[in-house]
Each structure stands twice: as structure tokens, then as C-alpha cells.
Write an enzyme that holds these catalytic residues in place. Structure first.
Site, PDB file in Angstrom:
ATOM      1  N   GLU A 118       5.741  -3.153  12.191  1.00  0.00           N
ATOM      2  CA  GLU A 118       4.937  -3.932  11.240  1.00  0.00           C
ATOM      3  C   GLU A 118       5.477  -3.831   9.813  1.00  0.00           C
ATOM      4  O   GLU A 118       4.749  -4.085   8.859  1.00  0.00           O
ATOM      5  CB  GLU A 118       3.468  -3.475  11.272  1.00  0.00           C
ATOM      6  CG  GLU A 118       2.772  -3.628  12.601  1.00  0.00           C
ATOM      7  CD  GLU A 118       2.579  -5.071  13.067  1.00  0.00           C
ATOM      8  OE1 GLU A 118       2.975  -5.996  12.337  1.00  0.00           O
ATOM      9  OE2 GLU A 118       2.052  -5.253  14.169  1.00  0.00           O
ATOM     10  N   HIS A 141      -2.389   0.648   8.801  1.00  0.00           N
ATOM     11  CA  HIS A 141      -2.903  -0.224   9.863  1.00  0.00           C
ATOM     12  C   HIS A 141      -3.343   0.650  11.031  1.00  0.00           C
ATOM     13  O   HIS A 141      -2.645   1.601  11.394  1.00  0.00           O
ATOM     14  CB  HIS A 141      -1.795  -1.179  10.320  1.00  0.00           C
ATOM     15  CG  HIS A 141      -2.075  -1.850  11.630  1.00  0.00           C
ATOM     16  ND1 HIS A 141      -3.164  -2.676  11.832  1.00  0.00           N
ATOM     17  CD2 HIS A 141      -1.428  -1.799  12.826  1.00  0.00           C
ATOM     18  CE1 HIS A 141      -3.142  -3.113  13.083  1.00  0.00           C
ATOM     19  NE2 HIS A 141      -2.116  -2.593  13.713  1.00  0.00           N
ATOM     20  N   HIS A 143      -6.251   0.622  14.806  1.00  0.00           N
ATOM     21  CA  HIS A 143      -7.062  -0.177  15.722  1.00  0.00           C
ATOM     22  C   HIS A 143      -8.497   0.357  15.739  1.00  0.00           C
ATOM     23  O   HIS A 143      -9.020   0.706  16.796  1.00  0.00           O
ATOM     24  CB  HIS A 143      -6.427  -0.168  17.119  1.00  0.00           C
ATOM     25  CG  HIS A 143      -5.016  -0.699  17.149  1.00  0.00           C
ATOM     26  ND1 HIS A 143      -4.147  -0.491  18.204  1.00  0.00           N
ATOM     27  CD2 HIS A 143      -4.317  -1.452  16.239  1.00  0.00           C
ATOM     28  CE1 HIS A 143      -2.981  -1.075  17.940  1.00  0.00           C
ATOM     29  NE2 HIS A 143      -3.051  -1.661  16.761  1.00  0.00           N
ATOM     30  N   GLU A 171     -23.528   2.348   1.212  1.00  0.00           N
ATOM     31  CA  GLU A 171     -22.269   2.663   0.516  1.00  0.00           C
ATOM     32  C   GLU A 171     -21.254   1.518   0.501  1.00  0.00           C
ATOM     33  O   GLU A 171     -20.376   1.474  -0.366  1.00  0.00           O
ATOM     34  CB  GLU A 171     -21.581   3.841   1.222  1.00  0.00           C
ATOM     35  CG  GLU A 171     -22.185   5.183   0.904  1.00  0.00           C
ATOM     36  CD  GLU A 171     -21.802   5.630  -0.496  1.00  0.00           C
ATOM     37  OE1 GLU A 171     -20.648   6.009  -0.689  1.00  0.00           O
ATOM     38  OE2 GLU A 171     -22.670   5.571  -1.380  1.00  0.00           O
ATOM     39  N   HIS A 212      -7.370  -7.284  17.168  1.00  0.00           N
ATOM     40  CA  HIS A 212      -6.236  -6.368  17.039  1.00  0.00           C
ATOM     41  C   HIS A 212      -6.607  -5.101  16.242  1.00  0.00           C
ATOM     42  O   HIS A 212      -6.568  -4.001  16.778  1.00  0.00           O
ATOM     43  CB  HIS A 212      -5.039  -7.086  16.398  1.00  0.00           C
ATOM     44  CG  HIS A 212      -3.812  -6.247  16.289  1.00  0.00           C
ATOM     45  ND1 HIS A 212      -2.546  -6.732  16.439  1.00  0.00           N
ATOM     46  CD2 HIS A 212      -3.657  -4.923  16.038  1.00  0.00           C
ATOM     47  CE1 HIS A 212      -1.669  -5.748  16.303  1.00  0.00           C
ATOM     48  NE2 HIS A 212      -2.325  -4.640  16.047  1.00  0.00           N
TER      49      HIS A 212
HETATM   50  O1  2HA Z   1       2.710  -0.190  15.979  1.00  0.00           O
HETATM   51  O2  2HA Z   1      -0.180  -1.255  16.015  1.00  0.00           O
HETATM   52  O3  2HA Z   1       0.422  -3.731  15.391  1.00  0.00           O
HETATM   53  C1  2HA Z   1       1.904  -0.760  16.941  1.00  0.00           C
HETATM   54  C2  2HA Z   1       0.928  -1.650  16.327  1.00  0.00           C
HETATM   55  C3  2HA Z   1       1.341  -3.018  16.120  1.00  0.00           C
HETATM   56 ZN    ZN Z   2      -1.616  -2.734  15.721  1.00  0.00          ZN
END
Ligand code: 2HA
Ligand code: ZN
Length: 275
Positions: A118, A141, A143, A171, A212
């Protein structure tokens, strides 16, 4: 001058600690998630010789606006679960090359590993955030489970999504008064999703990738972690609220205005009813 052990560097310790926490929270299964952290040259000098480039790794986008900047990044295909036991295999310190077409590896990413898949979204987001906040240093980033789930059940309109999060925990408005940006579903790892994420990052430090995960930005690890953690907590509460039969009462817009005044934050324009 002899260099100190980079495994003791504060920025490596922070990356180890945060990836370990994120794994334990269940937001970074397998190779899910990635982090990039802008470093000052003086932070790396006690540990690394900037003239000792191990190899140069090409990039598929123009990083020239970050030329000469140093980052510590997570590796492509690497598991957050494994970072603490083997930081040198799973993390890397890189410098963006002068022409912006690659990164020069100074440490880590052993066995020909490369930075996160990414990288376009990370570097384009750094460029966008630095334009609006010169203090910004971290892009993260992951999940986050309940935000991900909510991207299936909730209207994806940014105003509607933001308002629900604000209403789930008092909050939230204080922590992200600018709200959350929402992208359409896009293929990860591409320049297209990088450009779309970066465009949102000019306005909001949080960007949802539906079905995602979540992107966050901040001036340090605590800010970005706290930001994602707060939005994720709101999404978790939303999950329970729906499971318990839905909303019977909530924080009114009038309450939210009073809150904004008390904490000196400005809610995203047009997101609350005029008072
Ligand atoms: O690196 O999360 O979006 C793996 C991920 C891709
Ligand atoms: Zn991801």
C-alpha cells in the site's frame, strides 16, 4: 563514529509496540495492515549511516514531493504478529530517492523484502497531509473489525456515517470533528486507491475503505492509534446498539454543539443541524 543498535531506536520500539497491539486487537490478521512513519534525519543518524544504501526499490508512482525523506515502514506480505520477534525481517528504514521513482533501503526488509503493497496510498497520503499539517508523520492502515462490519450495514454517505459515529460515544466529536471520509470500493495496492485516499486526507484524518478497512493519519503514533481506536469503539457500540434492537435515544445535535463549544472544536460544516 560507531552506530548504536537500531533495535533500541525509539522509532523501531514504537513500530514493534504498535504492530503488536494492533495484532492483539484482531485488526491485522495474516498480512493485513501497514504503517509508515516519517522520520527526521537526526533521529536515524545515531543508528544508521545515510550513505550506506543496501538496495534501491522502484515505486510505481511519483514520490518526488517526498524526495530525501526518511520513513520506517512495514514490509509487503509481512505479518504484524511476527514483528516483535523479528523486526529486521518485517520492518524497513527507507529514504525516497531524489527522482522520486524509488526508495533506498537503509535497514531491514531482509531477504529481498519490499515496503508495504500500500505504499502508493501511504506516500500520497503523507504528501496530502503534509500540505495541510506540516506536523503529520504517521499513516496507518488496518482492518478494524467493527468499522469494517459497519461498512456493510450503514449508509456510506460521509455525513450520515460521521454522524452515527459521533452519536455512539461522546468523545468522538472531540477526537475527529472533521468527520470521516469514505471511498467507493476500490482495488487495494493501486495508484487509483492511493489518489482517492490522499484526496480525502486533505479534509479528514480518517478514511474508510468499505468492505476492507480504515486509514488514519496523525502527528505521532498515539494520535493515529487513538483516532482509529476511538472510531472503532464507536463502530463497536453501533454493533451492540443494532443487536440490542436499535436506537431509542441518542446525543442530540444541540448536545453535540454544546460539546464542541466546551472542547473548542469545530464540527465539519453542515454535519450538524444549525442552532
Ligand atoms: O497489507 O492490508 O490493504 C495488506 C493489506 C492491504
Ligand atoms: Zn488492508
Amino acid at each position: 563514529m560507531k552506530k548504536m543498535d537500531i533495535l533500541q531506536a525509539p522509532f523501531v520500539r514504537e513500530m514493534v509496540e504498535v504492530t503488536t497491539n494492533l495484532y492483539r486487537l484482531g485488526w491485522d490478521e495474516r498480512n493485513g495492515g501497514n504503517i509508515s512513519y516519517l522520520l527526521k534525519k537526526e533521529e536515524i543518524l545515531p543508528f544508521l549511516d545515510p550513505n550506506e544504501v543496501l538496495r534501491t526499490i522502484p515505486m510505481i508512482f511519483d514520490g518526488s514531493k517526498l524526495a530525501g525523506k526518511y520513513f520506517i515502514v512495514t514490509g509487503s506480505g509481512k505479518y504484524f504478529k511476527n514483528v516483535s520477534a523479528a523486526p529486521t525481517d518485517n520492518l524497513g528504514v527507507v529514504r525516497v530517492s531524489d527522482d522520486g521513482k524509488g526508495v533506498e533501503l537503509l535497514w531491514g526488509l531482509t531477504n529481498d523484502a519490499v515496503p508495504t503493497s500500500e505504499l502508493p496510498s501511504h506516500f500520497m497520503s503523507h504528501i496530502a497531509r503534509l500540505e495541510v499539517d506540516p506536523e503529520n508523520r504517521v499513516i496507518m492502515h488496518n482492518h478494524a473489525s467493527h468499522l469494517l462490519a459497519m461498512s456493510f450495514t450503514h449508509n456510506l454517505d460521509e455525513k450520515a456515517f460521521t454522524r452515527t459515529l459521533w452519536q455512539m460515544c461522546t468523545e468522538c466529536l472531540v477526537v475527529f470533528p472533521e468527520g470521516i471520509g469514505v471511498l467507493p470500493w476500490l482495488v487495494p495496492g493501486t495508484n487509483e486507491i492511493g489518489k482517492a485516499t490522499a484526496a480525502k486526507m486533505k479534509e479528514t484524518r480518517l478514511v474508510l475503505w468499505p468492505q476492507h478497512g480504515i486509514y488514519g493519519a496523525g502527528k505521532d503514533m498515539d494520535e493515529v492509534f487513538g483516532l482509529i481506536e476511538t472510531a472503532e469503539k464507536a463502530a463497536e457500540v453501533y454493533t451492540y446498539v443494532c443487536a440490542q434492537g436499535g436506537i431509542k435515544q441518542t446525543i442530540s445535535d444541540e448536545n453535540l454543539w454544546t460539546l464542541a463549544d466546551a472542547f473548542g472544536v469545530i464540527p465539519k460544516e453542515g454535519y450538524l443541524e444549525e442552532r
